[in-house]
Design a protein around this motif. Structure first.
Motif, mmCIF file in Angstrom:
data_model
loop_
_atom_site.group_PDB
_atom_site.id
_atom_site.type_symbol
_atom_site.label_atom_id
_atom_site.label_comp_id
_atom_site.label_asym_id
_atom_site.label_seq_id
_atom_site.Cartn_x
_atom_site.Cartn_y
_atom_site.Cartn_z
ATOM 1 N N ALA A 40 45.533 -8.438 -41.090
ATOM 2 C CA ALA A 40 46.253 -9.553 -41.690
ATOM 3 C C ALA A 40 45.332 -10.754 -41.908
ATOM 4 O O ALA A 40 45.429 -11.770 -41.221
ATOM 5 C CB ALA A 40 47.433 -9.951 -40.813
ATOM 6 N N GLU A 92 49.763 -11.030 -46.972
ATOM 7 C CA GLU A 92 48.613 -11.299 -46.122
ATOM 8 C C GLU A 92 49.035 -11.641 -44.701
ATOM 9 O O GLU A 92 48.292 -11.390 -43.744
ATOM 10 C CB GLU A 92 47.785 -12.441 -46.706
ATOM 11 C CG GLU A 92 47.106 -12.098 -48.027
ATOM 12 C CD GLU A 92 46.204 -13.214 -48.524
ATOM 13 O OE1 GLU A 92 46.118 -14.260 -47.829
ATOM 14 O OE2 GLU A 92 45.590 -13.050 -49.586
ATOM 15 N N GLN A 93 50.239 -12.219 -44.548
ATOM 16 C CA GLN A 93 50.721 -12.618 -43.221
ATOM 17 C C GLN A 93 50.778 -11.445 -42.265
ATOM 18 O O GLN A 93 50.625 -11.610 -41.057
ATOM 19 C CB GLN A 93 52.113 -13.238 -43.331
ATOM 20 C CG GLN A 93 52.247 -14.374 -44.328
ATOM 21 C CD GLN A 93 52.753 -13.882 -45.670
ATOM 22 O OE1 GLN A 93 52.358 -12.822 -46.164
ATOM 23 N NE2 GLN A 93 53.633 -14.657 -46.285
ATOM 24 N N VAL A 94 51.031 -10.252 -42.803
ATOM 25 C CA VAL A 94 51.194 -9.077 -41.948
ATOM 26 C C VAL A 94 50.200 -7.962 -42.266
ATOM 27 O O VAL A 94 50.184 -6.939 -41.587
ATOM 28 C CB VAL A 94 52.634 -8.526 -42.044
ATOM 29 C CG1 VAL A 94 53.623 -9.557 -41.529
ATOM 30 C CG2 VAL A 94 53.000 -8.130 -43.464
ATOM 31 N N GLY A 95 49.395 -8.141 -43.312
ATOM 32 C CA GLY A 95 48.425 -7.119 -43.668
ATOM 33 C C GLY A 95 49.049 -5.893 -44.298
ATOM 34 O O GLY A 95 48.669 -4.760 -43.970
ATOM 35 N N LYS A 152 55.136 -4.369 -38.380
ATOM 36 C CA LYS A 152 54.365 -5.605 -38.496
ATOM 37 C C LYS A 152 55.189 -6.726 -39.105
ATOM 38 O O LYS A 152 55.082 -7.893 -38.698
ATOM 39 C CB LYS A 152 53.099 -5.356 -39.329
ATOM 40 C CG LYS A 152 52.078 -4.472 -38.630
ATOM 41 C CD LYS A 152 50.705 -4.539 -39.272
ATOM 42 C CE LYS A 152 50.644 -3.984 -40.661
ATOM 43 N NZ LYS A 152 49.279 -4.025 -41.219
#
Length: 494
Positions: free
Chosen positions: A53, A77-80, A295
């Motif tokens: 992330a 992007e916060q969690v990938g 996630k």
């Protein structure tokens, strides 16, 4: 989102439907061979791609996707998690070899298909006029009395600072009992795994389900129909159900990330993530789906969101899984062995409050799934077959709002879950400082203990709904910590 198999709908609800370019010139008689089919080209499929992330890592994965001819739909992007599409049948296999990619999984086994939706029976007009201070359908709401919501409302109706995210099929924001509470600024469509905040995008199209759920949580106390558990809190429509009735993993990821980014205190999840009833670690696609949803759920929890989810309507013991006969639900289901390592998403993820259903007599509804150590609490979901209430209509299901300014009946763990989400909203209103873990502790400690039934649990006597309850009075597979209590949720001194 196929919960249950009872009626063929995909929700944790049981409702009833009522209401050319120029060609190359060749000498005459020349045989032309048909072009060879490309064995690696197939229908466009959707994938969830897991990575670290951070911006740089996500960018590398995006380049790997496009380098393989795929398309990036949206990156979280916060969690990938990156949502991608490709018509290359070897896409996942190839992408798994790319640097920085942790896992890749096809999020479906077939393109989105149209199918039956959860529809509610339209309610008849109230048998008598409402008493002063009551709603017209108050006499029909046995469920609210069962959890003490009527008593709770004498103390608190909930806070406008609390938002409940309804991850579902959309909410009719024009309904007279919901319009004042639906917050358009926090509502969104997550269909196809990407956000769309246009008002029309998050309105219901083919299903009553989300609007029904929303009414149970927060229908206004305005003298115009029913009242919800927390009638003064805000509701946010997070549309994660496509017009075929499916909640694919990318939709759920989008919904949980949105909830975390927008300050929700609780989300209601009356579904399981398609196309697999249970996602097993031994399957690469299912493992990637589990990673992505896990996630996203964990991200929302870190942001202060408590997620509440339905246990399901298959009368399955989730603590002792042996077989899955309903997956994949977007093509042709086949029987396969499963173990407890195969998870129903999001219900069995850490930190999620899993909800079973009871009928008007406070006994497990015949259809409700269960499981010691899985079910957190129970709530009224309705039972039209074996538990009929002493109401004017004698209907054992849950009455709530449906699109078009109407009211209708549905039953299922879908209907139990919003009762719990509503109680959590009252708790969050009373204790605004509370974290998700603290809210869960208060929810379970305030629940009214319900012991396992004495003797064999076998509704109807034919064995079709037979189940075994394990555990103690205060913690068992049918009811978890017990029946949620709205009155205690608003009493700060208890």
């Amino acid at each position: 989102m196929r919960v249950p198999r009872i009626s063929g709908t995909r929700y944790a609800a049981v409702g009833v439907v009522l209401a050319t370019a120029g060609a190359l010139a060749l000498p005459a008689g020349t045989a032309v061979a048909a072009p060879a089919a490309d064995p690696t080209t197939g229908p466009v499929m959707s994938y969830v791609v897991n990575t670290k992330a951070n911006h740089g890592q996500v960018q590398k994965v995006e380049k790997a996707i496009t380098g393989l001819g795929g398309t990036v739909v949206q990156s979280y992007e916060q969690v990938g998690v990156v949502v991608a599409r490709s018509n290359d049948t070897k896409f996942a296999e190839k992408l798994r070899l790319a640097k920085g990619v942790d896992s890749v999984g096809a999020s479906r086994t077939k393109g989105i298909q149209a199918s039956d939706q959860g529809k509610a029976d339209v309610a008849a007009e109230p048998a008598a006029a409402a008493a002063p201070g009551q709603e017209p359908y108050d006499a029909y709401q046995w469920d609210m009395r069962q959890i003490g919501a009527d008593k709770a409302h004498k103390i608190s109706l909930g806070s406008r600072n609390v938002t409940v995210g309804v991850l579902d099929s959309g909410i009719d924001a024009t309904h007279e009992d919901l319009a004042a509470n639906v917050d358009a600024s926090q509502s969104v469509s997550c269909i196809d795994g990407k956000t769309n905040t246009d008002w029309k995008a998050w309105q219901p199209t083919t299903s009553d389900h989300g609007t029904h759920v929303a009414g149970t949580i927060g229908a206004a106390k305005n003298g115009k129909g029913i009242v919800g558990v927390a009638p003064n809190v805000k509701l946010a429509a997070v549309k994660v159900v496509d017009d075929g009735g499916f909640i694919y993993p990318e939709n759920a990821v989008c919904g949980f990330v949105w909830a975390g980014e927008h300050g929700f205190k609780v989300t209601n999840n009356s579904y399981f993530v398609d196309p697999w009833m249970f996602n097993c670690k031994t399957d690469k696609d299912q493992a990637a789906i589990s990673d992505a949803v896990r996630k996203a759920v964990a991200f929302s929890q870190r942001k202060g969101v408590l997620n509440v989810a339905a246990a399901g309507n298959e009368n399955l013991d989730l603590a002792h899984k042996t077989v899955d006969v309903a997956s994949p639900d977007d093509t042709t289901p086949a029987s396969r062995p499963v173990t407890n390592d195969c998870l129903s998403l999001p219900t069995e993820l850490p930190g999620v409050v899993a909800v079973s259903a009871v009928g008007s007599e406070g006994v497990k509804a015949y259809y409700s799934s269960y499981g010691k150590g899985v079910v957190s609490v129970t709530a009224p979901g309705g039972d039209r077959r074996f538990q009929l209430p002493d109401t004017p209509d004698k209907d054992g299901r849950i009455l709530s709002t449906i699109p078009g300014g109407k009211y209708g009946y549905m039953q299922g763990t879908s209907m139990a879950t919003p009762h719990v989400a509503g109680v959590v909203a009252l708790l969050a209103s009373t204790f605004p400082w509370a974290s998700p873990d603290e809210l869960t502790e208060m929810l379970t400690s305030h629940a009214e203990s319900v012991p396992c039934p004495k003797g064999e649990f076998n509704p109807g006597g034919a064995g079709a709904w037979k189940a075994t309850c394990e555990g103690t009075t205060n913690d068992n597979g049918f009811y978890g910590a017990g029946l949620v209590n709205a009155e205690k949720a608003v009493q700060w001194w208890r």
